[in-house]
Design an enzyme around this catalytic site. Sequence first.
Site, PDB file in Angstrom:
ATOM      1  CG  ASP A 192      42.194  33.734  40.305  1.00  0.00           C
ATOM      2  OD1 ASP A 192      42.628  33.695  39.147  1.00  0.00           O
ATOM      3  OD2 ASP A 192      42.854  34.164  41.267  1.00  0.00           O
ATOM      4  CE  LYS A 247      45.650  31.816  42.024  1.00  0.00           C
ATOM      5  NZ  LYS A 247      45.604  33.248  41.642  1.00  0.00           N
TER       6      LYS A 247
HETATM    7  C1  LIG Z   1      45.856  37.778  39.587  1.00  0.00           C
HETATM    8  C2  LIG Z   1      44.989  36.544  39.425  1.00  0.00           C
HETATM    9  O1  LIG Z   1      44.795  35.928  40.693  1.00  0.00           O
HETATM   10  C3  LIG Z   1      45.704  35.541  38.520  1.00  0.00           C
HETATM   11  O2  LIG Z   1      45.180  34.229  38.591  1.00  0.00           O
HETATM   12  C4  LIG Z   1      43.637  36.881  38.854  1.00  0.00           C
HETATM   13  O3  LIG Z   1      43.808  37.536  37.637  1.00  0.00           O
HETATM   14  C5  LIG Z   1      42.789  37.716  39.799  1.00  0.00           C
HETATM   15  O4  LIG Z   1      41.656  36.975  40.090  1.00  0.00           O
HETATM   16  P1  LIG Z   1      40.528  37.484  41.118  1.00  0.00           P
HETATM   17  O5  LIG Z   1      41.140  37.930  42.392  1.00  0.00           O
HETATM   18  O6  LIG Z   1      39.484  36.408  41.143  1.00  0.00           O
HETATM   19  O7  LIG Z   1      40.046  38.750  40.351  1.00  0.00           O
HETATM   20  P2  LIG Z   1      38.686  39.581  40.410  1.00  0.00           P
HETATM   21  O8  LIG Z   1      38.125  39.560  41.790  1.00  0.00           O
HETATM   22  O9  LIG Z   1      37.828  39.171  39.252  1.00  0.00           O
HETATM   23  O10 LIG Z   1      39.278  41.004  40.064  1.00  0.00           O
HETATM   24  C6  LIG Z   1      39.898  41.858  41.001  1.00  0.00           C
HETATM   25  C7  LIG Z   1      40.500  43.008  40.235  1.00  0.00           C
HETATM   26  O11 LIG Z   1      41.715  42.581  39.584  1.00  0.00           O
HETATM   27  C8  LIG Z   1      41.857  43.200  38.339  1.00  0.00           C
HETATM   28  N1  LIG Z   1      41.937  42.164  37.281  1.00  0.00           N
HETATM   29  C9  LIG Z   1      41.583  40.873  37.542  1.00  0.00           C
HETATM   30  C10 LIG Z   1      41.703  39.911  36.555  1.00  0.00           C
HETATM   31  C11 LIG Z   1      42.166  40.306  35.290  1.00  0.00           C
HETATM   32  N2  LIG Z   1      42.298  39.409  34.292  1.00  0.00           N
HETATM   33  N3  LIG Z   1      42.495  41.594  35.041  1.00  0.00           N
HETATM   34  C12 LIG Z   1      42.395  42.534  36.026  1.00  0.00           C
HETATM   35  O12 LIG Z   1      42.706  43.688  35.809  1.00  0.00           O
HETATM   36  C13 LIG Z   1      40.681  44.140  38.175  1.00  0.00           C
HETATM   37  O13 LIG Z   1      41.100  45.399  38.665  1.00  0.00           O
HETATM   38  C14 LIG Z   1      39.647  43.555  39.111  1.00  0.00           C
HETATM   39  O14 LIG Z   1      38.755  44.523  39.575  1.00  0.00           O
HETATM   40  N1  LIG Z   2      35.471  32.870  51.270  1.00  0.00           N
HETATM   41  C1  LIG Z   2      36.352  33.885  51.303  1.00  0.00           C
HETATM   42  N2  LIG Z   2      37.611  33.666  51.726  1.00  0.00           N
HETATM   43  C2  LIG Z   2      38.511  34.683  51.733  1.00  0.00           C
HETATM   44  N3  LIG Z   2      38.234  35.939  51.381  1.00  0.00           N
HETATM   45  C3  LIG Z   2      37.002  36.211  50.944  1.00  0.00           C
HETATM   46  C4  LIG Z   2      36.009  35.195  50.889  1.00  0.00           C
HETATM   47  N4  LIG Z   2      34.909  35.761  50.413  1.00  0.00           N
HETATM   48  C5  LIG Z   2      35.178  37.045  50.179  1.00  0.00           C
HETATM   49  N5  LIG Z   2      36.432  37.342  50.498  1.00  0.00           N
HETATM   50  C6  LIG Z   2      37.080  38.668  50.317  1.00  0.00           C
HETATM   51  O1  LIG Z   2      37.902  38.564  49.147  1.00  0.00           O
HETATM   52  C7  LIG Z   2      39.146  39.234  49.341  1.00  0.00           C
HETATM   53  C8  LIG Z   2      40.230  38.500  48.512  1.00  0.00           C
HETATM   54  O2  LIG Z   2      40.484  37.261  49.129  1.00  0.00           O
HETATM   55  P1  LIG Z   2      41.105  36.002  48.361  1.00  0.00           P
HETATM   56  O3  LIG Z   2      41.646  35.106  49.418  1.00  0.00           O
HETATM   57  O4  LIG Z   2      40.144  35.435  47.404  1.00  0.00           O
HETATM   58  O5  LIG Z   2      42.272  36.751  47.581  1.00  0.00           O
HETATM   59  P2  LIG Z   2      43.474  36.231  46.712  1.00  0.00           P
HETATM   60  O6  LIG Z   2      44.062  34.991  47.288  1.00  0.00           O
HETATM   61  O7  LIG Z   2      44.410  37.391  46.498  1.00  0.00           O
HETATM   62  O8  LIG Z   2      42.761  35.886  45.385  1.00  0.00           O
HETATM   63  P3  LIG Z   2      43.308  35.826  43.933  1.00  0.00           P
HETATM   64  O9  LIG Z   2      44.526  34.955  43.927  1.00  0.00           O
HETATM   65  O10 LIG Z   2      42.100  35.211  43.281  1.00  0.00           O
HETATM   66  O11 LIG Z   2      43.573  37.260  43.546  1.00  0.00           O
HETATM   67  C9  LIG Z   2      39.390  39.228  50.833  1.00  0.00           C
HETATM   68  O12 LIG Z   2      40.020  40.409  51.234  1.00  0.00           O
HETATM   69  C10 LIG Z   2      38.000  39.076  51.452  1.00  0.00           C
HETATM   70  O13 LIG Z   2      37.521  40.316  51.953  1.00  0.00           O
END
Ligand SMILES: C[C@](O)(CO)[C@H](O)COP(=O)(O)OP(=O)(O)OC[C@H]1O[C@@H](n2ccc(N)nc2=O)[C@H](O)[C@@H]1O
Ligand SMILES: Nc1ncnc2c1ncn2[C@@H]1O[C@H](COP(=O)(O)OP(=O)(O)OP(=O)(O)O)[C@@H](O)[C@H]1O
Length: 275
Positions: free
Chosen positions: A129, A11
């Site tokens: 997300d 994404k």
């Molecule tokens: C930054 C983005 O990737 C943009 O697409 C998303 O907003 C984050 O998506 P994500 O990693 O799936 O987020 P989550 O696992 O639900 O949230 C992780 C942490 O990010 C912060 N969080 C996330 C989404 C949002 N709209 N506001 C936030 O403040 C919160 O501190 C939350 O505890």
């Molecule tokens: N299937 C998975 N693949 C990758 N990480 C995972 C998975 N399940 C749980 N996790 C945990 O989730 C955390 C975040 O990983 P992810 O790859 O989703 O982050 P991200 O790309 O920053 O996501 P976003 O863009 O949604 O913020 C990792 O540090 C890992 O410990």
Amino acid sequence: MTKINDFAPAKINLTLHVLGQRPDGYHLLDSLVVFADFGDRIEVSPNSELALSVEGPFADGVPTGEENLVLKAARLLDPVRGASIHLYKELPSAAGIGGGSSDAAATLRALGEMWGMPLPGNAMTLGADVPMCLDPKAARISGAGEGRMPVEGLPAMPAVLVNPRVGVPTPAAFKGLATKNNAPMPDVIPDFVDVTAAADWLAGQRNDLSAPAREIAPVIDDVLAVLDDALLARMSGSGATCFGLYPDTETAQQAALRIAAKRPDWWVAPVTLNP
Ligand SMILES: C[C@](O)(CO)[C@H](O)COP(=O)(O)OP(=O)(O)OC[C@H]1O[C@@H](n2ccc(N)nc2=O)[C@H](O)[C@@H]1O
Ligand SMILES: Nc1ncnc2c1ncn2[C@@H]1O[C@H](COP(=O)(O)OP(=O)(O)OP(=O)(O)O)[C@@H](O)[C@H]1O
């Protein structure tokens, strides 16, 4: 035995405007999201127990216990039913390209098909997300991530994804925002004749998490610097992955080769961002 395969594309937040913060701490977003032709793969098959195996270039460091988003997704769909799930991990984790979220969404689609169940309405409980990854097509995302308006009129965009192998924790990036109440994108996202026109318009938009993420991981500045020949270079999500847009596939592939040669320790992927 019935096996179902699904694709969990990366994404990319082409824009990420933070408009405010809800009382529960989550931030309100206005984000233009697209998906790459590159990502993880999921295969599900019937099994008495719920079991997960992970392989691939980024398998290391992905949790294999109940905290894996794939298993959480399965449990959201059915708290007790078994399945064998294989995850082939092509995407770096904690990279701002929604790897875990896209895996969770692909699991919901694949198990939903295998078990004859509809997609759940509460996918947001797995992560902000996840809802946007359920139907991985260009969309304007609102709310904390749950609002989704399809966006027509984007071209297919040749791009290079670059990650310096440094993770940025998403909560830390949001916490570092200097201002939480920022301007949204214009009401109307125009149609674009080509990637150059799209890049010109995108240059007037922002990723508000870029400044705090660069404070946490200054190497992001180096990533943006190696993408300086792109039509537009910007960080995705909470980083540290950045994308560069290029006028055509060949130019993107050449840029990817150049960057990979210069920084062999980084993850570099030439992709197409699909409309
Ligand atoms: C930054 C983005 O990737 C943009 O697409 C998303 O907003 C984050 O998506 P994500 O990693 O799936 O987020 P989550 O696992 O639900 O949230 C992780 C942490 O990010 C912060 N969080 C996330 C989404 C949002 N709209 N506001 C936030 O403040 C919160 O501190 C939350 O505890
Ligand atoms: N299937 C998975 N693949 C990758 N990480 C995972 C998975 N399940 C749980 N996790 C945990 O989730 C955390 C975040 O990983 P992810 O790859 O989703 O982050 P991200 O790309 O920053 O996501 P976003 O863009 O949604 O913020 C990792 O540090 C890992 O410990």
